[in-house]
Motif scaffolding. Sequence first.
Motif, PDB file in Angstrom:
ATOM      1  N   CYS A 113       0.825  -1.211   0.000  1.00  0.00           N
ATOM      2  CA  CYS A 113       0.000   0.000   0.000  1.00  0.00           C
ATOM      3  C   CYS A 113       0.860   1.262   0.000  1.00  0.00           C
ATOM      4  N   LYS A 114       1.986   1.220   0.710  1.00  0.00           N
ATOM      5  CA  LYS A 114       2.904   2.359   0.683  1.00  0.00           C
ATOM      6  C   LYS A 114       3.449   2.579  -0.720  1.00  0.00           C
ATOM      7  N   LYS A 115       3.880   1.516  -1.363  1.00  0.00           N
ATOM      8  CA  LYS A 115       4.446   1.626  -2.719  1.00  0.00           C
ATOM      9  C   LYS A 115       3.410   2.155  -3.710  1.00  0.00           C
ATOM     10  N   ALA A 116       2.152   1.762  -3.525  1.00  0.00           N
ATOM     11  CA  ALA A 116       1.095   2.187  -4.445  1.00  0.00           C
ATOM     12  C   ALA A 116       0.534   3.563  -4.105  1.00  0.00           C
ATOM     13  N   GLY A 117       0.911   4.088  -2.936  1.00  0.00           N
ATOM     14  CA  GLY A 117       0.408   5.393  -2.519  1.00  0.00           C
ATOM     15  C   GLY A 117      -1.060   5.381  -2.146  1.00  0.00           C
ATOM     16  N   VAL A 118      -1.536   4.239  -1.618  1.00  0.00           N
ATOM     17  CA  VAL A 118      -2.933   4.133  -1.200  1.00  0.00           C
ATOM     18  C   VAL A 118      -2.988   3.899   0.307  1.00  0.00           C
ATOM     19  N   LEU A 119      -4.145   4.180   0.891  1.00  0.00           N
ATOM     20  CA  LEU A 119      -4.335   3.994   2.323  1.00  0.00           C
ATOM     21  C   LEU A 119      -4.621   2.535   2.645  1.00  0.00           C
ATOM     22  N   LEU A 120      -4.040   2.056   3.742  1.00  0.00           N
ATOM     23  CA  LEU A 120      -4.424   0.775   4.320  1.00  0.00           C
ATOM     24  C   LEU A 120      -5.025   1.082   5.688  1.00  0.00           C
ATOM     25  N   LEU A 121      -6.334   0.899   5.812  1.00  0.00           N
ATOM     26  CA  LEU A 121      -7.076   1.249   7.018  1.00  0.00           C
ATOM     27  C   LEU A 121      -7.532  -0.027   7.715  1.00  0.00           C
ATOM     28  N   TYR A 122      -7.375  -0.054   9.025  1.00  0.00           N
ATOM     29  CA  TYR A 122      -7.672  -1.243   9.820  1.00  0.00           C
ATOM     30  C   TYR A 122      -8.996  -1.035  10.544  1.00  0.00           C
ATOM     31  N   ALA A 123      -9.966  -1.886  10.261  1.00  0.00           N
ATOM     32  CA  ALA A 123     -11.334  -1.661  10.723  1.00  0.00           C
ATOM     33  C   ALA A 123     -11.518  -2.145  12.161  1.00  0.00           C
ATOM     34  N   GLU A 124     -11.109  -1.304  13.109  1.00  0.00           N
ATOM     35  CA  GLU A 124     -11.338  -1.594  14.530  1.00  0.00           C
ATOM     36  C   GLU A 124     -12.438  -0.680  15.043  1.00  0.00           C
ATOM     37  N   GLU A 125     -13.663  -1.213  15.094  1.00  0.00           N
ATOM     38  CA  GLU A 125     -14.811  -0.372  15.419  1.00  0.00           C
ATOM     39  C   GLU A 125     -14.846   0.070  16.873  1.00  0.00           C
ATOM     40  N   LEU A 126     -14.112  -0.599  17.771  1.00  0.00           N
ATOM     41  CA  LEU A 126     -14.121  -0.169  19.168  1.00  0.00           C
ATOM     42  C   LEU A 126     -13.540   1.228  19.340  1.00  0.00           C
ATOM     43  N   PHE A 127     -12.715   1.675  18.394  1.00  0.00           N
ATOM     44  CA  PHE A 127     -12.189   3.039  18.438  1.00  0.00           C
ATOM     45  C   PHE A 127     -13.290   4.072  18.189  1.00  0.00           C
ATOM     46  N   PHE A 128     -14.466   3.613  17.753  1.00  0.00           N
ATOM     47  CA  PHE A 128     -15.550   4.520  17.370  1.00  0.00           C
ATOM     48  C   PHE A 128     -16.837   4.272  18.152  1.00  0.00           C
ATOM     49  N   ALA A 129     -16.878   3.234  18.981  1.00  0.00           N
ATOM     50  CA  ALA A 129     -18.072   2.940  19.765  1.00  0.00           C
ATOM     51  C   ALA A 129     -18.331   4.092  20.727  1.00  0.00           C
ATOM     52  N   PRO A 130     -19.518   4.712  20.707  1.00  0.00           N
ATOM     53  CA  PRO A 130     -19.751   5.950  21.460  1.00  0.00           C
ATOM     54  C   PRO A 130     -19.409   5.882  22.945  1.00  0.00           C
ATOM     55  N   LYS A 131     -19.786   4.826  23.629  1.00  0.00           N
ATOM     56  CA  LYS A 131     -19.478   4.744  25.057  1.00  0.00           C
ATOM     57  C   LYS A 131     -17.973   4.672  25.299  1.00  0.00           C
ATOM     58  N   TYR A 132     -17.290   3.915  24.462  1.00  0.00           N
ATOM     59  CA  TYR A 132     -15.851   3.749  24.650  1.00  0.00           C
ATOM     60  C   TYR A 132     -15.094   5.018  24.289  1.00  0.00           C
ATOM     61  N   VAL A 133     -15.588   5.733  23.273  1.00  0.00           N
ATOM     62  CA  VAL A 133     -15.001   7.024  22.907  1.00  0.00           C
ATOM     63  C   VAL A 133     -15.161   8.022  24.056  1.00  0.00           C
ATOM     64  N   LYS A 134     -16.326   8.018  24.695  1.00  0.00           N
ATOM     65  CA  LYS A 134     -16.557   8.916  25.829  1.00  0.00           C
ATOM     66  C   LYS A 134     -15.633   8.570  26.994  1.00  0.00           C
ATOM     67  N   ALA A 135     -15.449   7.291  27.264  1.00  0.00           N
ATOM     68  CA  ALA A 135     -14.536   6.879  28.336  1.00  0.00           C
ATOM     69  C   ALA A 135     -13.120   7.361  28.060  1.00  0.00           C
ATOM     70  N   LYS A 136     -12.677   7.249  26.799  1.00  0.00           N
ATOM     71  CA  LYS A 136     -11.330   7.714  26.466  1.00  0.00           C
ATOM     72  C   LYS A 136     -11.217   9.228  26.575  1.00  0.00           C
ATOM     73  N   GLN A 137     -12.271   9.943  26.161  1.00  0.00           N
ATOM     74  CA  GLN A 137     -12.262  11.403  26.279  1.00  0.00           C
ATOM     75  C   GLN A 137     -12.091  11.817  27.740  1.00  0.00           C
ATOM     76  N   MET A 138     -12.822  11.169  28.648  1.00  0.00           N
ATOM     77  CA  MET A 138     -12.689  11.480  30.069  1.00  0.00           C
ATOM     78  C   MET A 138     -11.301  11.143  30.580  1.00  0.00           C
ATOM     79  N   ALA A 139     -10.763  10.017  30.139  1.00  0.00           N
ATOM     80  CA  ALA A 139      -9.415   9.627  30.561  1.00  0.00           C
ATOM     81  C   ALA A 139      -8.376  10.632  30.082  1.00  0.00           C
ATOM     82  N   ASP A 140      -8.506  11.056  28.818  1.00  0.00           N
ATOM     83  CA  ASP A 140      -7.548  12.015  28.259  1.00  0.00           C
ATOM     84  C   ASP A 140      -7.637  13.374  28.949  1.00  0.00           C
ATOM     85  N   GLU A 141      -8.811  13.677  29.521  1.00  0.00           N
ATOM     86  CA  GLU A 141      -8.978  14.932  30.272  1.00  0.00           C
ATOM     87  C   GLU A 141      -8.465  14.822  31.706  1.00  0.00           C
TER      88      GLU A 141
END
Length: 361
Positions: A113-141
């Motif tokens: 993907c680097k050689k072709a100049g395209v994105l390789l995206l890894y589909a980890e939906e837990l990074f986007f689950a609303p409750k888990y995102v809120k928990a991380k936001q509070m932790a980062d604060e």
Amino acid sequence: MAKVAIGIVGSQFQADCIATSVKAMPEEAEVVAVASPTPGHAESFARRHGIPAFYVDHRELLRDPRVEIVHISAPNYVHARITIDAARAGKHVICEKPLCVTLEEADEMIDACKKAGVLLLYAEELFFAPKYVKAKQMADEGAFGHIHLVKQGEKHSGPHADWFWDVAKSGGGALMDLGCHGIAFCWWFLGKPNVKSVYSQLSTQVHKERTEGEDEAITIIEFANDAVGIVENSWNRPGGMDDSIEIFGAKGQTYADMLMGNALPTYSEVGFGYAVEKASSTKGWTYPVFEEHWNYGFPQEMRHFARCVRGTETPISDGETGRVVQEVLYAAYASAGLGRKIMLPFRPKGIVRPIDLWKNP
């Protein structure tokens, strides 16, 4: 700005999740093609979701000029081949978890993907689950002070498709299927620190006649910032999906259950259509959920990836994320086989399937 045109490779449960999630954010993207080698599956899937093109070979989909990004929802053992083919065709790639089967494949995918100049995206939906995102936001604060323990568990009655039970196609059992989520989550939640060590206990408790793979897994991850991650996985929990986190810090703690807080406690003597993923019955007391895909984070994930393709957002989950997870999976299987902690970096050569590090340590 034009919608991002997506081609899906696969036609089973996860492909359905993605097609439905893309419809939830129609201003960002659209599915224009689907490919599946199983006779009739691609056509049926296309008609069900209103997709204009369907193919029996992913290489045909890659020749479709409308397709900008390929979403791989196929079995683990073909992730690398399809990714490399897509990169050579100039298509961006979204790959479902785990990234692949071996570390060599991970490196080949990232390099292609680097050689072709395209994105390789890894589909980890837990990074986007609303409750888990809120928990991380509070932790980062700073809500919890220094975080010293992160726990994530995913448990249910077993996978949707038969290939998951076949370790030649999946590479492993419940750890490979579910543990990749928890590994990625702990690493992401803690700010992506280096992994120091991995210890894992694996066993096959219920499904010995169906698979060589483990159906129970407990993994302990030690990070360079002195925090610990605990990942619990099972294919032996009837009654529907159980996905939750626990966060502990010097100044506080939080807990989140992905689905139960969004469920309707329900009693029915006759049953009804659908309650939640993996629930085998709706008679008696059940907990049907609403906005299930949103709670998982799938539409938010696809919106982010579409914006990454358009250059308006920077990927938070890419091929390197998948490679980190892959190395921890290697170490976890080796730990279970040897009965001891494995220090990282860890890169044994000549591994065909991660589970072999457990079965033949």
